[in-house]
Design a protein around this motif. Structure first.
Motif, PDB file in Angstrom:
ATOM      1  N   ALA A 247       0.829  -1.203   0.000  1.00 47.93           N
ATOM      2  CA  ALA A 247       0.000   0.000   0.000  1.00 47.93           C
ATOM      3  C   ALA A 247       0.866   1.256   0.000  1.00 47.93           C
ATOM      4  CB  ALA A 247      -0.922  -0.008   1.216  1.00 47.93           C
ATOM      5  N   LEU A 248       0.442   2.232  -0.784  1.00 45.90           N
ATOM      6  CA  LEU A 248       1.082   3.544  -0.765  1.00 45.90           C
ATOM      7  C   LEU A 248       0.685   4.287   0.505  1.00 45.90           C
ATOM      8  CD1 LEU A 248       0.327   4.611  -4.439  1.00 45.90           C
ATOM      9  CD2 LEU A 248       2.621   4.237  -3.516  1.00 45.90           C
ATOM     10  N   SER A 249       1.642   4.952   1.118  1.00 45.27           N
ATOM     11  CA  SER A 249       1.323   5.792   2.267  1.00 45.27           C
ATOM     12  C   SER A 249       0.762   7.121   1.771  1.00 45.27           C
ATOM     13  CB  SER A 249       2.574   6.032   3.108  1.00 45.27           C
ATOM     14  OG  SER A 249       3.491   6.852   2.389  1.00 45.27           O
ATOM     15  N   ASP A 250       0.133   7.873   2.664  1.00 43.57           N
ATOM     16  CA  ASP A 250      -0.381   9.189   2.288  1.00 43.57           C
ATOM     17  C   ASP A 250       0.756  10.085   1.797  1.00 43.57           C
ATOM     18  OD1 ASP A 250      -2.922   8.428   2.966  1.00 43.57           O
ATOM     19  OD2 ASP A 250      -2.868   9.347   4.963  1.00 43.57           O
ATOM     20  N   ALA A 251       1.908  10.018   2.465  1.00 41.35           N
ATOM     21  CA  ALA A 251       3.056  10.847   2.070  1.00 41.35           C
ATOM     22  C   ALA A 251       3.546  10.467   0.685  1.00 41.35           C
ATOM     23  CB  ALA A 251       4.175  10.703   3.094  1.00 41.35           C
ATOM     24  N   GLU A 252       3.552   9.172   0.363  1.00 36.11           N
ATOM     25  CA  GLU A 252       3.986   8.725  -0.967  1.00 36.11           C
ATOM     26  C   GLU A 252       3.010   9.193  -2.036  1.00 36.11           C
ATOM     27  OE1 GLU A 252       6.450   4.624   0.024  1.00 36.11           O
ATOM     28  OE2 GLU A 252       4.258   4.577  -0.010  1.00 36.11           O
ATOM     29  N   ARG A 253       1.720   9.124  -1.764  1.00 36.44           N
ATOM     30  CA  ARG A 253       0.731   9.583  -2.738  1.00 36.44           C
ATOM     31  C   ARG A 253       0.856  11.081  -2.995  1.00 36.44           C
ATOM     32  NH1 ARG A 253      -2.783   5.470  -0.813  1.00 36.44           N
ATOM     33  NH2 ARG A 253      -3.327   6.766   0.981  1.00 36.44           N
ATOM     34  N   GLU A 254       1.168  11.848  -1.962  1.00 37.66           N
ATOM     35  CA  GLU A 254       1.300  13.294  -2.123  1.00 37.66           C
ATOM     36  C   GLU A 254       2.474  13.677  -3.020  1.00 37.66           C
ATOM     37  OE1 GLU A 254       1.497  15.084   1.701  1.00 37.66           O
ATOM     38  OE2 GLU A 254      -0.558  14.519   2.247  1.00 37.66           O
ATOM     39  N   ARG A 255       3.484  12.823  -3.088  1.00 39.13           N
ATOM     40  CA  ARG A 255       4.655  13.128  -3.908  1.00 39.13           C
ATOM     41  C   ARG A 255       4.434  12.794  -5.383  1.00 39.13           C
ATOM     42  NH1 ARG A 255       7.503  11.203   0.718  1.00 39.13           N
ATOM     43  NH2 ARG A 255       7.765   9.142  -0.208  1.00 39.13           N
ATOM     44  N   LEU A 256       3.377  12.076  -5.690  1.00 38.78           N
ATOM     45  CA  LEU A 256       3.093  11.712  -7.071  1.00 38.78           C
ATOM     46  C   LEU A 256       2.513  12.901  -7.834  1.00 38.78           C
ATOM     47  CD1 LEU A 256       1.450   8.225  -6.429  1.00 38.78           C
ATOM     48  CD2 LEU A 256       3.707   8.635  -7.441  1.00 38.78           C
ATOM     49  N   VAL A 257       2.635  12.851  -9.153  1.00 40.03           N
ATOM     50  CA  VAL A 257       2.069  13.872 -10.037  1.00 40.03           C
ATOM     51  C   VAL A 257       0.935  13.235 -10.821  1.00 40.03           C
ATOM     52  CG1 VAL A 257       2.547  15.416 -11.976  1.00 40.03           C
ATOM     53  CG2 VAL A 257       4.289  15.029 -10.223  1.00 40.03           C
TER      54      VAL A 257
END
Length: 325
Positions: A247-257
């Motif tokens: 699972a992607l963490s919230d922080a990892e999702r925020e870094r995506l474009v």
């Protein structure tokens, strides 16, 4: 129907990586013919997506063909990460810096650019002129309703970049500033020419097909609501066992474009795709199909359509014996 530029269309070509003879075969397949040293088409222009150099057997030839076309008005080009790397590798750091070169001459970096420098060894003036040309390459293009960037179109970064570099063409001060982590220059050059990457969990690494050990993986930028690593991974090397479902963490999702479905057609290279060219989404085409790894050198024939068509890919295969010749 002609575009606003008066052209019938554009032929966008993915990462050449020094496969000069293969580039000529593709141009001829697309209907371009040499005229006074320049490959031209009566109604179309080429757009090169960067990464013309490194790894291949005929780097000088690939550069000569592309540069002559660009300078004659028969083509456009955007900067790839390998052109950016070459500029930094060959540029001395400012006095007082903690390094000698903008891109350090480590064994890994030496290896990446090694074949290019070897092929230019007896042509130092030509190499200096080539580096000057690299610096004149824009980081992005918008033409006739389409967008072009080597790796990732980050709307917010590009709009900020336009304030000082409206046409996407940077300068030496920008290159120097790009070595300062966190600066706009660093973020823009890294994102537009290298895309987004995600760090692997601590202690996990990938031994990639090109012989490098990696502790991160390349991600794409069109998943609407990604949940797992497998939803965003975009590279030829498989993730280590079990990580696809992590699972992607919230922080990892925020870094995506995220590039919206409603945005103009976008063309990128960079990602070492394999197999038969296909569209990841109806307004995105990746044209890097690992030519220098005995894959395909790929073009997309764009005639102004807002919904891209997988039947418009054109390619030539790179035979192992042909690449070694």
């Amino acid at each position: 129907m002609a575009l606003a530029s008066g052209l019938e269309g554009y032929d966008l070509i993915g990462d050449v990586h020094g496969c000069g003879q293969t580039l000529i075969r593709l141009l001829e397949t697309l209907g371009y013919r040499e005229d006074a040293g320049v490959y031209r088409h009566p109604a179309r222009k080429v757009i090169f997506l960067g990464d013309l150099i490194d790894r291949g057997p005929s780097i000088r030839l690939a550069l000569s063909v592309a540069r002559r076309m660009v300078e004659a008005g028969a083509a456009h080009v955007v900067m790839g990460n390998h052109e950016a790397n070459a500029l930094a590798y060959c540029s001395r750091a400012p006095a007082g810096s903690d390094r000698e070169w903008l891109r350090e001459h480590t064994p890994r970096n030496n290896r990446i650019i090694g074949r290019t420098l070897e092929q230019f060894r007896d042509y130092p003036r030509e190499w200096e002129s080539t580096l000057d040309w690299f610096l004149r390459m824009p980081l992005f293009l918008e033409l006739d309703g389409m967008r072009v960037v080597h790796a990732c179109w980050d709307e917010a970064l590009i709009e900020t970049l336009r304030d000082d570099y409206p046409d996407g063409v940077i300068d030496r001060d920008f290159m120097i500033d790009s070595t300062r982590h966190g600066s706009l220059a660093h973020r823009a050059l890294d994102r537009l020419t290298r895309g987004t990457q995600m760090a692997l969990p601590e202690g996990v690494e990938i031994r990639s097909g090109d012989g490098y050990t990696r502790r991160s993986f390349r991600t794409h930028f069109w998943a609407r609501a990604p949940r797992t690593y497998g939803d965003v991974v975009f590279q030829p090397d498989n993730l280590p066992l079990g990580l696809e479902s992590r699972a992607l963490s919230d922080a990892e999702r925020e870094r995506l474009v995220h590039y919206p479905e409603s945005s103009p057609p976008l063309f990128v290279g960079h990602y070492w795709c394999k197999g038969v060219p296909a569209l990841p989404r109806a307004n995105i085409a990746c044209l890097d199909y690992s030519a220098v790894k005995y894959g395909r050198l790929v073009a997309y024939r764009w005639d102004g359509e807002s919904v891209l068509d997988g039947n418009r890919f054109v390619w030539v295969s790179v035979e192992r014996q042909g690449l070694e010749a």
